[in-house]
Write a protein that holds these residues in place. Structure first.
Motif, PDB file in Angstrom:
ATOM      1  N   LEU A  25       0.818  -1.207   0.000  1.00 19.23           N
ATOM      2  CA  LEU A  25       0.000   0.000   0.000  1.00 19.23           C
ATOM      3  C   LEU A  25       0.860   1.270   0.000  1.00 19.23           C
ATOM      4  CD1 LEU A  25      -2.851   1.118   0.000  1.00 19.23           C
ATOM      5  CD2 LEU A  25      -2.862   0.939   2.502  1.00 19.23           C
ATOM      6  N   GLU A  26       1.970   1.244   0.735  1.00 15.69           N
ATOM      7  CA  GLU A  26       2.841   2.425   0.801  1.00 15.69           C
ATOM      8  C   GLU A  26       3.375   2.789  -0.591  1.00 15.69           C
ATOM      9  OE1 GLU A  26       4.151  -0.552   2.833  1.00 15.69           O
ATOM     10  OE2 GLU A  26       2.287   0.010   3.847  1.00 15.69           O
ATOM     11  N   ASN A  27       3.765   1.776  -1.372  1.00 12.32           N
ATOM     12  CA  ASN A  27       4.262   2.028  -2.733  1.00 12.32           C
ATOM     13  C   ASN A  27       3.162   2.613  -3.607  1.00 12.32           C
ATOM     14  OD1 ASN A  27       6.636   0.833  -1.888  1.00 12.32           O
ATOM     15  ND2 ASN A  27       6.674  -0.735  -3.473  1.00 12.32           N
ATOM     16  N   LYS A  28       1.959   2.047  -3.500  1.00 13.77           N
ATOM     17  CA  LYS A  28       0.842   2.535  -4.302  1.00 13.77           C
ATOM     18  C   LYS A  28       0.515   3.984  -3.963  1.00 13.77           C
ATOM     19  CE  LYS A  28      -1.283  -1.981  -5.065  1.00 13.77           C
ATOM     20  NZ  LYS A  28      -2.460  -2.825  -4.859  1.00 13.77           N
ATOM     21  N   MET A  31       3.255   6.315  -5.424  1.00 12.47           N
ATOM     22  CA  MET A  31       3.095   6.515  -6.865  1.00 12.47           C
ATOM     23  C   MET A  31       1.871   7.366  -7.172  1.00 12.47           C
ATOM     24  SD  MET A  31       4.284   2.939  -8.627  1.00 12.47           S
ATOM     25  CE  MET A  31       3.676   1.794  -7.406  1.00 12.47           C
ATOM     26  N   ALA A  32       0.771   7.129  -6.459  1.00 10.29           N
ATOM     27  CA  ALA A  32      -0.452   7.903  -6.685  1.00 10.29           C
ATOM     28  C   ALA A  32      -0.213   9.399  -6.424  1.00 10.29           C
ATOM     29  CB  ALA A  32      -1.581   7.384  -5.802  1.00 10.29           C
ATOM     30  N   GLU A  33       0.736   9.685  -5.534  1.00 11.52           N
ATOM     31  CA  GLU A  33       1.084  11.081  -5.232  1.00 11.52           C
ATOM     32  C   GLU A  33       2.107  11.639  -6.227  1.00 11.52           C
ATOM     33  OE1 GLU A  33       2.373  10.989  -1.151  1.00 11.52           O
ATOM     34  OE2 GLU A  33       0.383  10.386  -0.431  1.00 11.52           O
ATOM     35  N   GLY A  34       2.479  10.825  -7.224  1.00 14.07           N
ATOM     36  CA  GLY A  34       3.423  11.290  -8.238  1.00 14.07           C
ATOM     37  C   GLY A  34       4.877  11.184  -7.826  1.00 14.07           C
ATOM     38  N   ILE A  35       5.148  10.397  -6.781  1.00 12.23           N
ATOM     39  CA  ILE A  35       6.516  10.234  -6.283  1.00 12.23           C
ATOM     40  C   ILE A  35       7.070   8.914  -6.819  1.00 12.23           C
ATOM     41  CG2 ILE A  35       7.990  10.026  -4.240  1.00 12.23           C
ATOM     42  CD1 ILE A  35       5.669  11.486  -2.708  1.00 12.23           C
ATOM     43  N   PRO A  36       8.181   8.966  -7.582  1.00 16.03           N
ATOM     44  CA  PRO A  36       8.765   7.724  -8.108  1.00 16.03           C
ATOM     45  C   PRO A  36       9.279   6.826  -6.982  1.00 16.03           C
ATOM     46  CG  PRO A  36       9.731   9.657  -9.180  1.00 16.03           C
ATOM     47  CD  PRO A  36       8.916  10.159  -8.027  1.00 16.03           C
ATOM     48  N   GLU A  40      14.812   1.132  -2.317  1.00 11.69           N
ATOM     49  CA  GLU A  40      14.324   0.656  -1.022  1.00 11.69           C
ATOM     50  C   GLU A  40      12.840   0.283  -1.098  1.00 11.69           C
ATOM     51  OE1 GLU A  40      16.196   3.581  -1.334  1.00 11.69           O
ATOM     52  OE2 GLU A  40      17.986   2.446  -0.788  1.00 11.69           O
ATOM     53  N   ASP A  41      12.096   0.985  -1.945  1.00 10.62           N
ATOM     54  CA  ASP A  41      10.681   0.659  -2.138  1.00 10.62           C
ATOM     55  C   ASP A  41      10.519  -0.618  -2.963  1.00 10.62           C
ATOM     56  OD1 ASP A  41       9.816   3.157  -0.973  1.00 10.62           O
ATOM     57  OD2 ASP A  41      10.181   4.144  -2.899  1.00 10.62           O
ATOM     58  N   ARG A  42      11.381  -0.782  -3.940  1.00  8.54           N
ATOM     59  CA  ARG A  42      11.191  -1.859  -4.915  1.00  8.54           C
ATOM     60  C   ARG A  42      11.750  -3.210  -4.490  1.00  8.54           C
ATOM     61  NH1 ARG A  42      12.609   2.410  -9.036  1.00  8.54           N
ATOM     62  NH2 ARG A  42      10.695   2.816 -10.196  1.00  8.54           N
ATOM     63  N   ILE A  43      12.853  -3.238  -3.748  1.00  8.99           N
ATOM     64  CA  ILE A  43      13.522  -4.516  -3.450  1.00  8.99           C
ATOM     65  C   ILE A  43      12.618  -5.503  -2.705  1.00  8.99           C
ATOM     66  CG2 ILE A  43      15.464  -5.629  -2.261  1.00  8.99           C
ATOM     67  CD1 ILE A  43      16.216  -4.155  -4.917  1.00  8.99           C
ATOM     68  N   PRO A  44      11.921  -5.102  -1.626  1.00 14.05           N
ATOM     69  CA  PRO A  44      11.044  -6.084  -0.962  1.00 14.05           C
ATOM     70  C   PRO A  44       9.935  -6.597  -1.894  1.00 14.05           C
ATOM     71  CG  PRO A  44      11.378  -4.158   0.437  1.00 14.05           C
ATOM     72  CD  PRO A  44      11.959  -3.822  -0.906  1.00 14.05           C
ATOM     73  N   TRP A  45       9.410  -5.716  -2.732  1.00 15.78           N
ATOM     74  CA  TRP A  45       8.384  -6.082  -3.713  1.00 15.78           C
ATOM     75  C   TRP A  45       8.952  -7.100  -4.711  1.00 15.78           C
ATOM     76  CZ3 TRP A  45       8.662  -3.704  -8.844  1.00 15.78           C
ATOM     77  CH2 TRP A  45       7.563  -3.964  -9.661  1.00 15.78           C
TER      78      TRP A  45
END
Length: 169
Positions: A25-28, A31-36, A40-45
């Motif tokens: 949810l934090e990643n979504k 991104m919804a706020e326009g922040i790439p 650190e966000d992508r590795i656990p995913w």
């Protein structure tokens, strides 16, 4: 990615996974706020996605994963899991052998991709983040196992080209 991947999976009779469904949810929200997203966000995913692919591989189930694996390191995590991040040591024989993955680089000009993103409804990633994805992109290169397919072809041509590459091994 999703349209190509789901059509290909249906044609081959394989399972289909859309990586976007597994973002926390934090990643979504980010991104919804326009922040790439950052590493650190992508590795656990990506580790979660590796675990899904490993589970399918263990049960001898072929699968298609639609995923923006933009950097070489991200693709390395998809193949090797958390061990790709935790250590630079080579894997020991018999220990969590790497998955065999064919990466498909859907390549096309930003304007074509932007046009397709504009038509997408109800997705958390706004089209404004496309430039950040292009800025992050490290196209696959040897020795990675990949093919490059032009997005300027029709959907049936794209699916057929990928199917042919898979069937040729």
């Amino acid at each position: 990615r999703t349209t190509v991947g789901s059509r290909l999976a249906a044609k081959l009779g394989w399972k289909f996974y859309d990586a976007d469904d597994y973002h926390p949810l934090e990643n979504k929200k980010k991104m919804a706020e326009g922040i790439p997203l950052n590493d650190e966000d992508r590795i656990p995913w990506l580790c979660t996605l590796h675990d899904i692919l490993r589970r399918e591989d263990s049960s001898r189930q072929d699968a298609i994963l639609a995923c923006s694996a933009l950097r070489k390191m991200y693709r390395h995590v998809l193949v090797n899991g958390a061990s790709a991040v935790e250590s630079n040591q080579p894997e020991q024989p018999g220990e969590n052998p790497a998955l065999k993955i064919l990466f498909v680089h859907l390549d096309g000009p930003m304007d074509i991709i932007a046009g397709r993103l504009e038509k997408r409804r109800g997705h958390f990633m706004p089209p404004e983040l496309l430039k950040s994805q292009f800025d992050t992109l490290e196209p696959p290169s040897a020795p990675e196992n990949f093919i490059t397919v032009s997005l300027e072809k029709s959907l049936p041509e794209i699916v057929l080209e990928i199917e042919s590459a898979i069937l040729q091994g």
